[in-house]
Motif scaffolding. Structure first.
Motif, PDB file in Angstrom:
ATOM      1  N   MET A  50       5.784  -9.317   8.114  1.00 27.23           N
ATOM      2  CA  MET A  50       5.306  -8.233   7.256  1.00 27.23           C
ATOM      3  C   MET A  50       5.981  -8.305   5.887  1.00 27.23           C
ATOM      4  O   MET A  50       7.196  -8.441   5.783  1.00 27.23           O
ATOM      5  N   ALA A  51       5.199  -8.231   4.808  1.00 28.13           N
ATOM      6  CA  ALA A  51       5.771  -8.267   3.458  1.00 28.13           C
ATOM      7  C   ALA A  51       6.405  -6.931   3.162  1.00 28.13           C
ATOM      8  O   ALA A  51       5.852  -5.882   3.447  1.00 28.13           O
ATOM      9  N   HIS A  52       7.616  -6.956   2.603  1.00 30.82           N
ATOM     10  CA  HIS A  52       8.294  -5.711   2.262  1.00 30.82           C
ATOM     11  C   HIS A  52       7.726  -5.152   0.973  1.00 30.82           C
ATOM     12  O   HIS A  52       7.362  -5.876   0.055  1.00 30.82           O
ATOM     13  N   ALA A  53       7.677  -3.805   0.879  1.00 26.10           N
ATOM     14  CA  ALA A  53       7.041  -3.147  -0.255  1.00 26.10           C
ATOM     15  C   ALA A  53       7.914  -3.173  -1.502  1.00 26.10           C
ATOM     16  O   ALA A  53       7.427  -3.060  -2.607  1.00 26.10           O
ATOM     17  N   VAL A  54       9.228  -3.288  -1.323  1.00 24.68           N
ATOM     18  CA  VAL A  54      10.105  -3.227  -2.481  1.00 24.68           C
ATOM     19  C   VAL A  54      10.009  -4.530  -3.272  1.00 24.68           C
ATOM     20  O   VAL A  54      10.226  -5.606  -2.731  1.00 24.68           O
TER      21      VAL A  54
ATOM     22  N   GLU B 214      -7.171   0.062  -3.488  1.00 26.69           N
ATOM     23  CA  GLU B 214      -7.715  -1.260  -3.832  1.00 26.69           C
ATOM     24  C   GLU B 214      -7.181  -2.342  -2.893  1.00 26.69           C
ATOM     25  O   GLU B 214      -7.578  -3.504  -2.999  1.00 26.69           O
ATOM     26  N   GLY B 215      -6.280  -1.942  -1.992  1.00 27.55           N
ATOM     27  CA  GLY B 215      -5.702  -2.890  -1.050  1.00 27.55           C
ATOM     28  C   GLY B 215      -4.334  -3.398  -1.450  1.00 27.55           C
ATOM     29  O   GLY B 215      -3.798  -4.311  -0.805  1.00 27.55           O
ATOM     30  N   HIS B 216      -3.759  -2.816  -2.504  1.00 31.60           N
ATOM     31  CA  HIS B 216      -2.450  -3.264  -2.981  1.00 31.60           C
ATOM     32  C   HIS B 216      -1.325  -2.723  -2.111  1.00 31.60           C
ATOM     33  O   HIS B 216      -1.391  -1.606  -1.592  1.00 31.60           O
ATOM     34  N   ASP B 217      -0.283  -3.502  -2.009  1.00 32.80           N
ATOM     35  CA  ASP B 217       0.954  -3.091  -1.369  1.00 32.80           C
ATOM     36  C   ASP B 217       1.611  -2.010  -2.239  1.00 32.80           C
ATOM     37  O   ASP B 217       1.477  -2.036  -3.467  1.00 32.80           O
ATOM     38  N   PRO B 218       2.336  -1.039  -1.647  1.00 27.17           N
ATOM     39  CA  PRO B 218       3.011  -0.024  -2.464  1.00 27.17           C
ATOM     40  C   PRO B 218       3.934  -0.617  -3.531  1.00 27.17           C
ATOM     41  O   PRO B 218       4.028  -0.079  -4.644  1.00 27.17           O
TER      42      PRO B 218
ATOM     43  N   ARG C 224       2.533   6.212   2.713  1.00 31.64           N
ATOM     44  CA  ARG C 224       3.177   4.984   2.217  1.00 31.64           C
ATOM     45  C   ARG C 224       4.279   5.331   1.227  1.00 31.64           C
ATOM     46  O   ARG C 224       4.288   6.424   0.655  1.00 31.64           O
ATOM     47  N   THR C 225       5.183   4.393   1.013  1.00 37.46           N
ATOM     48  CA  THR C 225       6.240   4.559   0.023  1.00 37.46           C
ATOM     49  C   THR C 225       6.607   3.196  -0.559  1.00 37.46           C
ATOM     50  O   THR C 225       6.594   2.197   0.171  1.00 37.46           O
ATOM     51  N   PRO C 226       6.939   3.140  -1.852  1.00 38.11           N
ATOM     52  CA  PRO C 226       7.372   1.861  -2.440  1.00 38.11           C
ATOM     53  C   PRO C 226       8.794   1.489  -2.035  1.00 38.11           C
ATOM     54  O   PRO C 226       9.276   0.418  -2.388  1.00 38.11           O
ATOM     55  N   LEU C 227       9.466   2.347  -1.273  1.00 37.01           N
ATOM     56  CA  LEU C 227      10.856   2.092  -0.881  1.00 37.01           C
ATOM     57  C   LEU C 227      10.961   1.536   0.531  1.00 37.01           C
ATOM     58  O   LEU C 227      12.070   1.365   1.058  1.00 37.01           O
ATOM     59  N   LEU C 228       9.822   1.238   1.162  1.00 41.07           N
ATOM     60  CA  LEU C 228       9.821   0.712   2.522  1.00 41.07           C
ATOM     61  C   LEU C 228      10.495  -0.657   2.570  1.00 41.07           C
ATOM     62  O   LEU C 228      10.298  -1.486   1.676  1.00 41.07           O
ATOM     63  N   GLY C 229      11.274  -0.903   3.631  1.00 39.10           N
ATOM     64  CA  GLY C 229      11.918  -2.196   3.793  1.00 39.10           C
ATOM     65  C   GLY C 229      13.343  -2.182   3.283  1.00 39.10           C
ATOM     66  O   GLY C 229      13.860  -1.141   2.861  1.00 39.10           O
ATOM     67  N   PRO C 230      14.012  -3.331   3.302  1.00 36.35           N
ATOM     68  CA  PRO C 230      15.398  -3.398   2.822  1.00 36.35           C
ATOM     69  C   PRO C 230      15.476  -2.914   1.378  1.00 36.35           C
ATOM     70  O   PRO C 230      14.623  -3.246   0.560  1.00 36.35           O
ATOM     71  N   ASN C 231      16.504  -2.118   1.080  1.00 37.09           N
ATOM     72  CA  ASN C 231      16.649  -1.608  -0.288  1.00 37.09           C
ATOM     73  C   ASN C 231      17.291  -2.647  -1.183  1.00 37.09           C
ATOM     74  O   ASN C 231      18.250  -3.311  -0.799  1.00 37.09           O
ATOM     75  N   ASP C 232      16.736  -2.796  -2.395  1.00 38.43           N
ATOM     76  CA  ASP C 232      17.337  -3.655  -3.417  1.00 38.43           C
ATOM     77  C   ASP C 232      18.178  -2.752  -4.317  1.00 38.43           C
ATOM     78  O   ASP C 232      17.648  -1.958  -5.089  1.00 38.43           O
ATOM     79  N   GLU C 233      19.492  -2.846  -4.202  1.00 38.57           N
ATOM     80  CA  GLU C 233      20.393  -1.963  -4.960  1.00 38.57           C
ATOM     81  C   GLU C 233      20.215  -2.133  -6.470  1.00 38.57           C
ATOM     82  O   GLU C 233      20.567  -1.239  -7.244  1.00 38.57           O
TER      83      GLU C 233
END
Length: 281
Positions: free
Chosen positions: A1-5, A90-94, A142-151
């Protein structure tokens, strides 16, 4: 799964592409919704970059969204504007939905002014009204913060108790009052779309406290707060929500009302930017 961040590396590649065209350091980021894209054409000393020329930048296929990043000045304030945005429907990832927003933050913007066309869930709102967003309901799931956080982008758990900056809201109300522009306050509900809401969904949203409903803005605001930016949100009410009028909803009506209100919306936007210029001066 592609991460949203979005990765910081991907953003830096986009920043480098923009920096190859201009070294301007914007202070205010503008996300221009339906009917307002032409405001970017009025920026002074502007550099215009098609989204296709920016690595990693997603491109919208929605009518009325031009698809350019415009960097210039308005009312003496260095600005960067997204002339058109992409949407979840449109089908875009967050992470792609907020990529342009994060790019503008990386270019130096500390304030986000986000605008949209919205339906009125509150029966008191009429087509053509402008609504100051006081808070939002993220109903997209949905949220753009899903997945590992990039500090490098922001903290793991950003606070959202004042998502829409109280100081900027006071400033917008003051400007609207001076210009004689009615400006109601309310809660914006962001849904996935692209279908308009059913009458039952509008009744549900009313019970949840929503005044207006649309298909954008909430993810951009989350990403902006994640980056530490101050956010001002303004909706143009283009139609009454389903079940609140006898009229069926269509996108052409949304654009027609947004176009009709454009001059008033632009006057408010310019007034806010002029006030920000004085604030920093």
């Amino acid at each position: 799964m592609a991460h949203a961040v979005s990765s910081a590396a991907r953003l830096e590649e986009a920043v480098a592409a923009v920096r190859a065209r201009t070294d301007a350091c914007p202070r205010v980021a503008l996300v221009l919704g339906s009917g307002l894209g032409s405001f970017a054409d009025t920026l002074e000393g502007a550099t215009r970059i098609p989204y296709e020329d920016i690595p990693g930048m997603p491109v919208s296929g929605v009518a009325g969204h031009a698809g350019r990043l415009v960097i210039g000045r308005a009312e003496g304030v260095p600005c960067v504007a997204m002339q058109g945005r992409v949407h979840l429907y449109e089908g875009h990832d967050p992470g792609d939905v907020v990529f342009g927003l994060r790019l503008m933050m990386r270019l130096g913007a500390k304030v986000l002014v986000v605008t949209n066309a919205a339906g009125g869930a509150n029966p008191a709102l009429e087509p053509g009204d402008l609504m100051l967003i006081e808070d939002h309901l993220n109903m997209t799931g949905r949220t753009p913060l899903l997945g590992p956080n990039d500090e490098a982008l922001g903290p793991r758990f950003p606070d959202m108790s004042e998502a829409y900056d109280p100081g900027l809201r006071r400033l917008a109300r003051k400007v609207a009052g001076e210009l004689g522009i009615p400006l109601r306050g309310g809660v914006y509900a962001g849904l996935l779309g692209p279908s308009y809401e059913t009458p039952a969904e509008i009744r549900m949203l009313q019970r949840l406290g929503a005044d207006a409903v649309g298909m954008s803005t909430v993810l951009e605001t989350i990403a902006a707060r994640h980056a530490g930016a101050r956010v001002l949100g303004i909706s143009c009410i283009t139609n009454k929500g389903a079940g609140l009028s006898a009229q069926l909803l269509d996108h052409a009506e949304v654009q027609e009302v947004a176009d009709r209100v454009r001059d008033r919306f632009v006057a408010l936007l310019r007034g806010v930017l002029a006030a920000l210029a004085k604030e920093s001066g």
